[in-house]
Design an enzyme around this catalytic site. Sequence first.
Site, PDB file in Angstrom:
ATOM      1  N   TYR A  44     -45.313  26.543 103.706  1.00 53.03           N
ATOM      2  CA  TYR A  44     -43.915  26.407 103.296  1.00 53.03           C
ATOM      3  C   TYR A  44     -43.077  25.818 104.435  1.00 53.03           C
ATOM      4  O   TYR A  44     -42.315  24.855 104.236  1.00 53.03           O
ATOM      5  CB  TYR A  44     -43.334  27.757 102.885  1.00 53.03           C
ATOM      6  CG  TYR A  44     -41.834  27.705 102.677  1.00 53.03           C
ATOM      7  CD1 TYR A  44     -41.296  27.133 101.526  1.00 53.03           C
ATOM      8  CD2 TYR A  44     -40.952  28.189 103.651  1.00 53.03           C
ATOM      9  CE1 TYR A  44     -39.925  27.048 101.343  1.00 53.03           C
ATOM     10  CE2 TYR A  44     -39.578  28.109 103.471  1.00 53.03           C
ATOM     11  CZ  TYR A  44     -39.068  27.548 102.323  1.00 53.03           C
ATOM     12  OH  TYR A  44     -37.715  27.454 102.150  1.00 53.03           O
ATOM     13  N   LYS A  58     -40.969  22.167 104.522  1.00 51.67           N
ATOM     14  CA  LYS A  58     -39.554  21.983 104.842  1.00 51.67           C
ATOM     15  C   LYS A  58     -39.376  21.098 106.079  1.00 51.67           C
ATOM     16  O   LYS A  58     -38.431  20.304 106.158  1.00 51.67           O
ATOM     17  CB  LYS A  58     -38.881  23.336 105.060  1.00 51.67           C
ATOM     18  CG  LYS A  58     -38.920  24.266 103.844  1.00 51.67           C
ATOM     19  CD  LYS A  58     -38.264  23.648 102.622  1.00 51.67           C
ATOM     20  CE  LYS A  58     -36.750  23.617 102.724  1.00 51.67           C
ATOM     21  NZ  LYS A  58     -36.127  23.126 101.464  1.00 51.67           N
ATOM     22  N   ILE A 117     -29.303  29.297  97.063  1.00 51.77           N
ATOM     23  CA  ILE A 117     -28.355  28.488  97.817  1.00 51.77           C
ATOM     24  C   ILE A 117     -27.846  27.328  96.973  1.00 51.77           C
ATOM     25  O   ILE A 117     -26.664  26.987  97.024  1.00 51.77           O
ATOM     26  CB  ILE A 117     -29.014  27.986  99.118  1.00 51.77           C
ATOM     27  CG1 ILE A 117     -29.229  29.162 100.078  1.00 51.77           C
ATOM     28  CG2 ILE A 117     -28.163  26.910  99.790  1.00 51.77           C
ATOM     29  CD1 ILE A 117     -30.094  28.848 101.269  1.00 51.77           C
TER      30      ILE A 117
END
Length: 318
Positions: free
Chosen positions: A181, A185, A32
């Site tokens: 993870y 975030k 991204i």
Amino acid sequence: MSSTSPTPPGSVERLPRADGRIFLVTGGNAGIGYFVAEQLSTTGATVVLGSRNPAKADVARASIRARVPGAQVRTVQLDLADLSSLEAAVQALDVDRLDAVVHNAGVALDDPPRRETGDGHELMFGTNHLGHFALTHCLMPLLSAAPAARIVTTGSFAAKTERLDLDDLESREDYRPKRTYGRSKLAQMYFGLELDRRLRAVGSTVTSVVVHPGGALDSLTPSRPPVHVRTTGALILKAPAGLLLQGKHAGAWPAVRAVLDPAVRGGELWGPRVFGLRGRPRREPVWSHLTDATAAARLWDATCDMTGVDVGLGVDLG
């Protein structure tokens, strides 16, 4: 941010001009982050790719220049897992101001065992959250020197179902890669929102916005060889996955809009329009668990302790 183009700032086909502005994209060499950098480079701005790997950054820069005539793209070596290196990386930018930073770089581990940074922090939490927190501290003088700079933090849809364990932020007691993870975030998203509250409290001209890319898959991402090459197998998967998800080029849209659109305000959350998974970017309600100001403040204090810095105050706690 003004534009001479009649195209609305939210357009994904033709972005407004940003000549003379300087944007830093962490992890801009792949995924991204690459598409955020490629799209921002079409505006006439100078785009700096922050990457741990200089060779990969050079390949990404060449790819962008090949696709965007006249693109002003630079690279800087940036290792978010090494907190002590960040001040030198910011000095290597060699600029007198920064108009926006997109906190995009991230580490995702699919399998055990638990790994640590050189500073002794769990790798995903240490890179994704602590690294960007410390980097923001280093960048604040440059961001404050711009007329209306933006800090854009890229979260993840995976964080929507997670909750922080404030007593085990680094998963020392219970490590599960996918959950760790998602929580790393989530910590980033808490940080982005809390940062804006603190910037407003001191009357800063810098604003902080949180975005997420929805469901962004390699199989739906257009090829950018050699940065990304979509395989035959991926093409077969494209049709069914495309009903609900999208490629990483589209996953970049919320971050790009957060950088460029003057209507975007600090403290907002932006993501894809369709179920938060795909489509053009839109402002969405801040997720209910992200509105917990007490948790955000506790996370902030813990992060200050772990990194030795406090963002926005210009103070070194080490």
